[in-house]
Design a protein around this motif. Structure first.
Motif, PDB file in Angstrom:
ATOM      1  N   PHE A 184      11.399   0.251   1.725  1.00 13.74           N
ATOM      2  CA  PHE A 184      11.988   0.227   0.381  1.00 13.74           C
ATOM      3  C   PHE A 184      12.825  -1.031   0.163  1.00 13.74           C
ATOM      4  N   LEU A 185      13.741  -1.315   1.082  1.00 17.06           N
ATOM      5  CA  LEU A 185      14.576  -2.517   0.956  1.00 17.06           C
ATOM      6  C   LEU A 185      13.748  -3.785   1.127  1.00 17.06           C
ATOM      7  N   LEU A 186      12.752  -3.722   1.991  1.00 19.00           N
ATOM      8  CA  LEU A 186      11.885  -4.878   2.211  1.00 19.00           C
ATOM      9  C   LEU A 186      11.130  -5.252   0.944  1.00 19.00           C
ATOM     10  N   SER A 187      10.768  -4.262   0.135  1.00 14.37           N
ATOM     11  CA  SER A 187      10.042  -4.526  -1.110  1.00 14.37           C
ATOM     12  C   SER A 187      10.900  -5.239  -2.144  1.00 14.37           C
ATOM     13  N   PHE A 188      12.221  -5.302  -1.932  1.00 13.27           N
ATOM     14  CA  PHE A 188      13.121  -6.084  -2.786  1.00 13.27           C
ATOM     15  C   PHE A 188      13.300  -7.502  -2.237  1.00 13.27           C
ATOM     16  N   ILE A 189      13.699  -7.553  -0.968  1.00 13.11           N
ATOM     17  CA  ILE A 189      14.126  -8.820  -0.359  1.00 13.11           C
ATOM     18  C   ILE A 189      12.957  -9.781  -0.145  1.00 13.11           C
ATOM     19  N   TYR A 190      11.867  -9.287   0.421  1.00 13.04           N
ATOM     20  CA  TYR A 190      10.765 -10.177   0.779  1.00 13.04           C
ATOM     21  C   TYR A 190      10.091 -10.823  -0.428  1.00 13.04           C
ATOM     22  N   SER A 211      14.547 -10.099   6.010  1.00 13.76           N
ATOM     23  CA  SER A 211      13.214  -9.520   5.793  1.00 13.76           C
ATOM     24  C   SER A 211      12.587  -9.081   7.112  1.00 13.76           C
ATOM     25  N   TYR A 212      12.685  -9.945   8.129  1.00 12.74           N
ATOM     26  CA  TYR A 212      12.135  -9.589   9.434  1.00 12.74           C
ATOM     27  C   TYR A 212      12.892  -8.402  10.039  1.00 12.74           C
ATOM     28  N   LEU A 213      14.199  -8.391   9.861  1.00 10.19           N
ATOM     29  CA  LEU A 213      14.995  -7.272  10.375  1.00 10.19           C
ATOM     30  C   LEU A 213      14.557  -5.960   9.727  1.00 10.19           C
ATOM     31  N   LEU A 214      14.367  -5.985   8.411  1.00 12.67           N
ATOM     32  CA  LEU A 214      13.914  -4.789   7.699  1.00 12.67           C
ATOM     33  C   LEU A 214      12.525  -4.356   8.152  1.00 12.67           C
ATOM     34  N   TYR A 215      11.685  -5.334   8.472  1.00 17.03           N
ATOM     35  CA  TYR A 215      10.360  -5.001   8.996  1.00 17.03           C
ATOM     36  C   TYR A 215      10.474  -4.328  10.356  1.00 17.03           C
ATOM     37  N   PHE A 216      11.280  -4.892  11.252  1.00 15.57           N
ATOM     38  CA  PHE A 216      11.440  -4.306  12.583  1.00 15.57           C
ATOM     39  C   PHE A 216      12.063  -2.912  12.510  1.00 15.57           C
ATOM     40  N   LEU A 217      12.941  -2.702  11.498  1.00  7.70           N
ATOM     41  CA  LEU A 217      13.572  -1.395  11.300  1.00  7.70           C
ATOM     42  C   LEU A 217      12.697  -0.442  10.491  1.00  7.70           C
ATOM     43  N   GLN A 218      11.538  -0.946  10.018  1.00  8.90           N
ATOM     44  CA  GLN A 218      10.594  -0.143   9.222  1.00  8.90           C
ATOM     45  C   GLN A 218      11.221   0.350   7.911  1.00  8.90           C
ATOM     46  N   GLU A 219      12.049  -0.483   7.281  1.00 13.78           N
ATOM     47  CA  GLU A 219      12.717  -0.148   6.011  1.00 13.78           C
ATOM     48  C   GLU A 219      11.900  -0.724   4.859  1.00 13.78           C
ATOM     49  N   ARG A 241       0.815  -1.224   0.000  1.00 13.77           N
ATOM     50  CA  ARG A 241       0.000   0.000   0.000  1.00 13.77           C
ATOM     51  C   ARG A 241       0.849   1.275   0.000  1.00 13.77           C
ATOM     52  N   ASP A 242       2.166   1.128   0.022  1.00 11.42           N
ATOM     53  CA  ASP A 242       3.034   2.297   0.137  1.00 11.42           C
ATOM     54  C   ASP A 242       3.746   2.659  -1.162  1.00 11.42           C
ATOM     55  N   GLY A 243       3.212   2.220  -2.290  1.00 13.64           N
ATOM     56  CA  GLY A 243       3.763   2.648  -3.572  1.00 13.64           C
ATOM     57  C   GLY A 243       4.942   1.859  -4.083  1.00 13.64           C
ATOM     58  N   TYR A 244       5.089   0.599  -3.639  1.00 14.75           N
ATOM     59  CA  TYR A 244       6.227  -0.216  -4.081  1.00 14.75           C
ATOM     60  C   TYR A 244       5.799  -1.351  -5.009  1.00 14.75           C
ATOM     61  N   THR A 245       4.709  -1.166  -5.713  1.00 12.25           N
ATOM     62  CA  THR A 245       4.166  -2.216  -6.576  1.00 12.25           C
ATOM     63  C   THR A 245       5.178  -2.681  -7.618  1.00 12.25           C
ATOM     64  N   LEU A 246       5.832  -1.748  -8.298  1.00 11.66           N
ATOM     65  CA  LEU A 246       6.797  -2.099  -9.339  1.00 11.66           C
ATOM     66  C   LEU A 246       7.941  -2.922  -8.783  1.00 11.66           C
ATOM     67  N   GLU A 247       8.488  -2.506  -7.638  1.00 11.88           N
ATOM     68  CA  GLU A 247       9.597  -3.242  -7.018  1.00 11.88           C
ATOM     69  C   GLU A 247       9.166  -4.653  -6.616  1.00 11.88           C
ATOM     70  N   ILE A 248       7.980  -4.768  -6.050  1.00 14.46           N
ATOM     71  CA  ILE A 248       7.483  -6.076  -5.609  1.00 14.46           C
ATOM     72  C   ILE A 248       7.317  -7.013  -6.803  1.00 14.46           C
ATOM     73  N   VAL A 249       6.673  -6.529  -7.851  1.00 10.61           N
ATOM     74  CA  VAL A 249       6.453  -7.333  -9.057  1.00 10.61           C
ATOM     75  C   VAL A 249       7.784  -7.778  -9.652  1.00 10.61           C
ATOM     76  N   LEU A 250       8.717  -6.838  -9.796  1.00 10.85           N
ATOM     77  CA  LEU A 250      10.017  -7.131 -10.412  1.00 10.85           C
ATOM     78  C   LEU A 250      10.780  -8.193  -9.633  1.00 10.85           C
ATOM     79  N   PHE A 251      10.818  -8.068  -8.309  1.00 13.45           N
ATOM     80  CA  PHE A 251      11.620  -9.007  -7.521  1.00 13.45           C
ATOM     81  C   PHE A 251      10.918 -10.345  -7.299  1.00 13.45           C
TER      82      PHE A 251
END
Length: 331
Positions: A250-256, A240-248, A201-211
């Motif tokens: 942008f990076l989470l939309s790649f890794i997860y 992925s969990y670390l990025l979630y806990f850190l509220q990152e 919901r935060d505008g990372y659709t393209l990154e999610i689809v690509l990865f």
């Protein structure tokens, strides 16, 4: 004559891709996110769905008719229940669970006819469509549910008949696959409810689809050692969990999305070697028990304790490696 053969082959391969992708989308957008969101994640209200799903998974093996007839019956059942969406009663939700649960092993069994590229395309399409429709209002997905059922019903009559010879791939234990699905489900259900960080919901659709797509084809292209792949997936989940806990976000939309696609290919490559009965058993534990446990963790705010489960997974992998070395030394 050659042109007719080519057209028939192309049509059958395309039908197989759409058949797989549509039913995967149905599971994600209707049975998983749609129903859960519409019923406000009330576990008691949605309980008939997983109960029916587990019964359906076993029922699919014990029905003594052809697999094609089974698919017709359960797709027709799924279609009829889709007309009730989203206003399900206890009984219609239970019947929907039976149809979705029965179709899961049959779908995987049909995947035995798919080449690697077709598997990759089917998974990619399902991830793309699932991501694009993720934010679509759950209560308005009735037409989508009907369409996603009609597509495989039509495609069924054009599917190829022969199975593809599977090259030997590492097989993963039921424990490690349950662990992957649990980690995925717990994070997915947590993210989808967190108003502070929701990558969909935060505008990372393209990154999610690509990865998602990169994850699918990386898993198909590069075959790592079994233990190395298990460790890689656990590390990516930990990150992925670390990025979630850190509220990152942008990076989470790649890794997860990458690790979701990557581990799902590993699971499918293992299950595809099994018979229908074994597939049904695997789907009960992977498709219903593990994902249900993840939902329970998310709804009860227990995500902070998931790193303990990750640690257990890492220890299990290292213990497996140690045991294997010991066996080799004694051999």
């Amino acid at each position: 004559m050659q042109k007719l053969d080519f057209n028939h082959t192309f049509l059958s391969r395309l039908a197989l891709i759409l058949f797989i992708a549509s039913e995967l989308c149905y599971y994600l957008l209707i049975a998983q996110t749609g129903v859960v969101e519409y019923f406000s994640s009330d576990i008691m209200a949605i309980a008939p769905l997983p109960i029916g799903g587990m019964i359906g998974s076993f029922l699919t093996y014990y029905l003594k008719i052809s697999n094609k007839n089974k698919i017709v019956i359960f797709l027709t059942l799924q279609l009829s229940m889709s007309f009730f969406y989203p206003n399900f009663s206890i009984y219609t939700l239970f019947i929907l669970g039976i149809s979705v649960g029965a179709l899961a092993p049959l779908l995987i069994n049909e995947l035995k006819k798919a080449k690697a590229i077709e598997l990759g395309l089917a998974l990619s399409i399902s991830y793309v469509v699932g991501t694009l429709f993720f934010n679509y209002e759950a209560s308005l997905r009735g037409t989508l549910a009907i369409g996603l059922t009609l597509i495989p019903l039509i495609c069924l009559y054009f599917l190829p008949k022969n199975k593809i010879h599977l090259t030997i791939k590492p097989e993963y234990s039921l424990f490690i696959m349950i662990l992957w699905v649990f980690l995925d489900s717990a994070l997915f259900e947590t993210l989808s409810r967190d108003i502070n960080i929701s990558i969909w919901r935060d505008g990372y659709t393209l990154e999610i689809v690509l990865f998602h797509i990169i994850g699918v084809f990386t898993a198909l292209k590069y075959q790592l050692n079994k233990n190395h792949k298990e460790l890689l997936i656990i590390v990516l989940f930990a990150f992925s969990y670390l990025l979630y806990f850190l509220q990152e976000a942008f990076l989470l939309s790649f890794i997860y999305p990458f690790v979701i696609s990557y581990y799902n290919v590993a699971i499918l490559q293992t299950i595809l070697k099994k018979g229908l009965k074994a597939i049904a058993v695997y789907m009960v534990f992977i498709g219903w028990v593990a994902s249900g446990a993840g939902l329970f963790v998310a709804l009860n705010g227990l995500t902070l304790f998931v790193p303990i489960v990750l640690l257990i997974g890492v220890l299990n992998i290292f213990n497996s490696q140690y045991t294997k070395k010991e066996e080799l030394n004694y051999a």
